[in-house]
Structure formats: structure tokens, C-alpha cells
Design a protein around this motif. Structure first.
Motif, PDB file in Angstrom:
ATOM      1  N   ASN A   1       2.202   6.098  -7.384  1.00 21.24           N
ATOM      2  CA  ASN A   1       2.659   5.190  -8.365  1.00 21.24           C
ATOM      3  C   ASN A   1       2.114   3.731  -8.076  1.00 21.24           C
ATOM      4  N   VAL A   2       0.867   3.725  -7.516  1.00 21.07           N
ATOM      5  CA  VAL A   2       0.285   2.368  -7.151  1.00 21.07           C
ATOM      6  C   VAL A   2      -0.935   2.272  -7.491  1.00 21.07           C
ATOM      7  N   LYS A   3      -1.546   1.140  -7.888  1.00 20.07           N
ATOM      8  CA  LYS A   3      -2.866   0.714  -8.403  1.00 20.07           C
ATOM      9  C   LYS A   3      -3.175  -0.554  -7.635  1.00 20.07           C
ATOM     10  N   LEU A   4      -4.533  -0.693  -7.141  1.00 24.33           N
ATOM     11  CA  LEU A   4      -4.966  -1.723  -6.167  1.00 24.33           C
ATOM     12  C   LEU A   4      -5.736  -2.619  -7.097  1.00 24.33           C
ATOM     13  N   PHE A   5      -5.795  -3.727  -6.934  1.00 21.58           N
ATOM     14  CA  PHE A   5      -7.107  -4.711  -7.634  1.00 21.58           C
ATOM     15  C   PHE A   5      -7.042  -5.880  -6.842  1.00 21.58           C
ATOM     16  N   ASN A   6      -7.732  -6.964  -7.209  1.00 20.30           N
ATOM     17  CA  ASN A   6      -7.800  -8.280  -6.414  1.00 20.30           C
ATOM     18  C   ASN A   6      -8.625  -7.817  -5.206  1.00 20.30           C
ATOM     19  N   ALA A   7      -9.624  -7.293  -5.214  1.00 24.75           N
ATOM     20  CA  ALA A   7     -10.265  -6.717  -3.893  1.00 24.75           C
ATOM     21  C   ALA A   7      -9.416  -5.985  -2.893  1.00 24.75           C
ATOM     22  N   GLY A   8      -8.415  -5.317  -3.402  1.00 24.58           N
ATOM     23  CA  GLY A   8      -7.482  -4.541  -2.469  1.00 24.58           C
ATOM     24  C   GLY A   8      -6.268  -5.443  -2.048  1.00 24.58           C
ATOM     25  N   ARG A   9      -6.154  -6.656  -2.463  1.00 19.11           N
ATOM     26  CA  ARG A   9      -5.181  -7.497  -1.987  1.00 19.11           C
ATOM     27  C   ARG A   9      -3.884  -7.284  -2.616  1.00 19.11           C
ATOM     28  N   THR A  10      -3.947  -6.922  -3.935  1.00 19.78           N
ATOM     29  CA  THR A  10      -2.823  -6.667  -4.815  1.00 19.78           C
ATOM     30  C   THR A  10      -2.459  -5.080  -4.879  1.00 19.78           C
ATOM     31  N   ARG A  19     -13.994  -7.506   5.445  1.00 16.16           N
ATOM     32  CA  ARG A  19     -13.620  -6.265   6.174  1.00 16.16           C
ATOM     33  C   ARG A  19     -13.192  -6.380   7.605  1.00 16.16           C
ATOM     34  N   GLU A  20     -13.741  -7.345   8.079  1.00 19.42           N
ATOM     35  CA  GLU A  20     -13.315  -7.486   9.577  1.00 19.42           C
ATOM     36  C   GLU A  20     -12.186  -8.186   9.878  1.00 19.42           C
ATOM     37  N   LYS A  21     -11.873  -9.468   8.923  1.00 27.17           N
ATOM     38  CA  LYS A  21     -10.818 -10.542   9.324  1.00 27.17           C
ATOM     39  C   LYS A  21      -9.695 -10.301   8.422  1.00 27.17           C
ATOM     40  N   GLU A  22     -10.073 -10.168   7.189  1.00 31.64           N
ATOM     41  CA  GLU A  22      -9.079 -10.421   5.932  1.00 31.64           C
ATOM     42  C   GLU A  22      -8.246  -9.027   5.843  1.00 31.64           C
ATOM     43  N   LEU A  23      -7.019  -9.114   6.043  1.00 35.89           N
ATOM     44  CA  LEU A  23      -6.294  -7.834   5.536  1.00 35.89           C
ATOM     45  C   LEU A  23      -6.248  -7.458   4.070  1.00 35.89           C
ATOM     46  N   HIS A  24      -6.411  -6.357   3.810  1.00 41.01           N
ATOM     47  CA  HIS A  24      -6.395  -5.614   2.292  1.00 41.01           C
ATOM     48  C   HIS A  24      -5.890  -4.337   2.532  1.00 41.01           C
ATOM     49  N   PHE A  25      -5.355  -3.681   1.340  1.00 37.04           N
ATOM     50  CA  PHE A  25      -4.724  -2.473   1.317  1.00 37.04           C
ATOM     51  C   PHE A  25      -5.645  -1.256   1.341  1.00 37.04           C
ATOM     52  N   HIS A  26      -5.416  -0.277   2.087  1.00 40.08           N
ATOM     53  CA  HIS A  26      -5.999   0.976   2.219  1.00 40.08           C
ATOM     54  C   HIS A  26      -6.180   1.537   0.921  1.00 40.08           C
ATOM     55  N   GLN A  27      -7.261   2.328   0.454  1.00 37.19           N
ATOM     56  CA  GLN A  27      -7.462   2.774  -0.683  1.00 37.19           C
ATOM     57  C   GLN A  27      -6.354   4.066  -0.989  1.00 37.19           C
ATOM     58  N   SER A  28      -5.903   4.604   0.111  1.00 40.54           N
ATOM     59  CA  SER A  28      -5.076   5.798   0.228  1.00 40.54           C
ATOM     60  C   SER A  28      -3.533   5.180  -0.008  1.00 40.54           C
ATOM     61  N   THR A  29      -2.922   5.112  -1.126  1.00 47.32           N
ATOM     62  CA  THR A  29      -1.781   4.707  -1.510  1.00 47.32           C
ATOM     63  C   THR A  29      -0.823   5.815  -2.240  1.00 47.32           C
ATOM     64  N   GLY A  30       0.439   5.270  -2.400  1.00 47.85           N
ATOM     65  CA  GLY A  30       1.306   6.415  -3.215  1.00 47.85           C
ATOM     66  C   GLY A  30       0.845   6.500  -4.732  1.00 47.85           C
ATOM     67  N   GLY A  61       5.415   4.213  -4.054  1.00 42.62           N
ATOM     68  CA  GLY A  61       4.943   3.022  -4.015  1.00 42.62           C
ATOM     69  C   GLY A  61       4.405   2.665  -2.828  1.00 42.62           C
ATOM     70  N   LEU A  62       3.878   3.187  -1.781  1.00 46.61           N
ATOM     71  CA  LEU A  62       3.471   2.609  -0.293  1.00 46.61           C
ATOM     72  C   LEU A  62       2.137   2.256  -0.695  1.00 46.61           C
ATOM     73  N   ALA A  63       1.953   0.879   0.062  1.00 43.46           N
ATOM     74  CA  ALA A  63       0.516   0.617   0.174  1.00 43.46           C
ATOM     75  C   ALA A  63       0.246   0.088   1.605  1.00 43.46           C
ATOM     76  N   PHE A  64      -0.483   0.671   2.285  1.00 43.86           N
ATOM     77  CA  PHE A  64      -0.893   0.441   3.830  1.00 43.86           C
ATOM     78  C   PHE A  64      -1.986  -0.295   4.078  1.00 43.86           C
ATOM     79  N   THR A  65      -1.932  -1.161   5.197  1.00 42.89           N
ATOM     80  CA  THR A  65      -3.078  -2.138   5.625  1.00 42.89           C
ATOM     81  C   THR A  65      -4.424  -1.210   5.729  1.00 42.89           C
ATOM     82  N   HIS A  66      -5.520  -1.750   5.379  1.00 40.04           N
ATOM     83  CA  HIS A  66      -6.776  -0.965   5.696  1.00 40.04           C
ATOM     84  C   HIS A  66      -7.080  -0.769   7.134  1.00 40.04           C
ATOM     85  N   ARG A  67      -6.504  -1.306   7.961  1.00 41.40           N
ATOM     86  CA  ARG A  67      -6.827  -1.283   9.349  1.00 41.40           C
ATOM     87  C   ARG A  67      -5.381  -1.737  10.178  1.00 41.40           C
TER      88      ARG A  67
END
Length: 271
Positions: free
Chosen positions: A116-125, A103-114, A137-143
Motif C-alpha cells: 500500500n506504499v508508493k515511493l517518489f522524490n528519489a525514494g525519500r518520500t 547512494r552512499e551518504k543520504e538515506l532513502h527508502f528501499h524499493q521493497s515496500t508494503g 504501509g511499511l517503508a525501510f531504509t535502503h541500507r
């Protein structure tokens, strides 16, 4: 005909019956429970005449840095009953653990997306649900990105339905506080983005002929964006700095990857 429903439920197996004529559903979970989830359900009829339902699950009470990810498996049955359409949705939700270091160091996608998007791979894909849809199709960084931190994605899947492919940018607005729009250029200003070989500031063209066109990227190529500590915005393609794309960019910006046009799946590159 489209439907959109928002409801809350516990982290457990579930069976929900929804009647669009009365907008009623069965759900005994208390809305204020710390274990409750909010589920966005979006149903629409495809070109083949079949009904398709998309889900996105998140916790209302999760702080921005403590996003929860959930594996949602669902089935849907639609029948006509007495001249009305009745939808039965059955599914199972399983929580996925994300450790504090991630959570603190590695970027992943925020749960709020477009939509037309699904997230998986612990939020990295991030993957496009309907590949024939150009936007949403927007996907934002979680921070927000740190100064000189590279937000980079690898293009893992690409279609050939359109001429264009992929968009990348930054937003000064948190995805948790917005209704995610169709394109990066429509997020609340100020924002900066790149499509093709064009840099946009908000919805206006700021620069043409910048770097290598994103339309030429193939599966396996990488594109990244960085705000330097001096306020300069730089875009990288396969690790190569394309030069300063903009200046005087404020700090605390969120990275945005857009599954635009032919771009169908991206994964955040670890650094």
C-alpha cells in the motif's frame, strides 16, 4: 476478485495485454538481460466497483546499495469478453538517476515496500495508496543505519479515518530478503517498534507510557529513531530525545517508517 502478476521487461515504453483466464501476456524481453526490470502488478476492485492497479518496479540484479528508481505511468482498461474479464494495461517507464554520493551518504527508502506504499522524490518520500487501509504501509531504509545515525521522517499528510497514526521502528532483516508484512511487528525478529506510546520487541509489548504518543503528531511533526553505539535505542520527536526505549540492540539495523492508520505520507529528513 484480486490478481497478482510478476513479469520482466526492458526499460522502454511498453504495451502489455494480460488475460487472467490463461495467465498469458506479451513480453519479448529476455529474462537475463541486464536491462530487464521486474514489475509487480496488483489489481483489485475498489468499493466503488472500479478496478485499480498498483505497480512497483525494480531491477533483479541491482545490489542493495545500488537501488534503481523508476517513474511508472500506466493506464488500465477492464472489459468483459465472452464471460471473462480482460485487462489491458498500457504504460511508460522512465528511469530516474541517483548519483553515487546520494547512494552512499543520504538515506532513502528501499524499493521493497508494503503493497500500500508508493515511493517518489528519489525514494525519500513514501505515500499511502489507499488511505482507508490501515496496514501494508511499511517503508525501510535502503541500507542499515550507522551507529548514532538518526533516521527521521516528517509527517506530511494525515487523514482522520482512524484513531491512531504512524509507526516507527528498526529491523535486523534486509527488506530485500523478505515478503514485506502488514505491520512492523510482523517482520522477521528481532525487531523493535513504536506505536502510540508503546514500545514493542518483536510482537510483544516491552514498555508502555514511553514518551509522547505518536497518535498526537500533526502534519509537520518529525519522528526519528537511532541506535547508539552502546546498543541503546532512542526515539526522537521533533528533535527531542524521548529517552532510551530499549537496550542491547544489535548493529546493522534498518530503519522502518510505517504509514499506519491515519499517516498518509512521510519524507526522510536530510541530516
Amino acid at each position: 476478485m484480486k490478481g497478482f502478476v510478476v513479469f520482466s521487461l526492458f526499460l522502454c515504453g511498453l504495451l502489455i495485454k494480460f488475460d487472467p483466464a490463461t495467465c498469458s501476456y506479451e513480453c519479448e524481453a529476455e529474462h537475463n538481460s541486464p536491462e530487464a526490470l521486474r514489475i509487480n502488478v496488483f489489481s483489485k476492485k475498489t468499493r466503488t466497483g472500479k478496478w485499480q492497479t498498483e505497480f512497483r518496479a525494480y531491477k533483479d540484479d541491482s545490489p542493495l546499495e545500488e537501488d534503481g528508481y523508476f517513474d511508472v505511468q500506466v493506464t488500465q482498461d477492464v472489459v468483459l469478453c465472452g464471460g471473462r474479464r480482460q485487462v489491458t494495461i498500457q504504460g511508460k517507464i522512465t528511469s530516474l538517476e541517483v548519483n553515487d554520493t546520494f547512494r552512499e551518504k543520504e538515506l532513502h527508502f528501499h524499493q521493497s515496500t508494503g503493497n500500500n506504499v508508493k515511493l517518489f522524490n528519489a525514494g525519500r518520500t513514501a505515500e499511502k495508496l489507499i488511505v482507508t487501509e490501515t496496514g501494508y504501509g511499511l517503508a525501510f531504509t535502503h541500507r542499515p543505519l550507522r551507529d548514532n545515525e538518526l533516521f527521521e521522517v516528517i509527517l506530511e499528510k494525515k487523514t482522520n479515518h482512524f484513531k491512531n497514526s504512524l509507526g516507527i521502528g528498526i529491523s535486523t532483516s534486509s527488506p530485500a530478503n523478505m515478503i514485506v508484512p502488514k505491520f512492523i511487528t510482523e517482520v522477521p525478529p528481532p525487531s523493535w517498534s513504536m506505536y502510540y506510546d508503546v514500545i514493542y520487541h518483536n510482537a510483544q509489548v516491552a514498555r508502555r507510557g514511553y514518551g509522547k504518543s505518536l497518535d498526537t503528531l500533526v502534519v509537520g511533526d518529525r519522528v526519528g529513531i537511532m541506535r547508539r553505539s552502546n546498543g541503546g535505542l532512542h526515539i526522537f520527536i521533533n528533535g527531542e530525545d524521548q529517552g532510551e526505549a530499549a537496550s542491547n540492540v544489535p548493529p546493522n539495523v534498518y530503519g522502518v517508517a510505517e504509514l499506519y492508520a491515519n499517516a498518509a505520507r512521510v519524507t526522510i529528513v536530510k541530516h
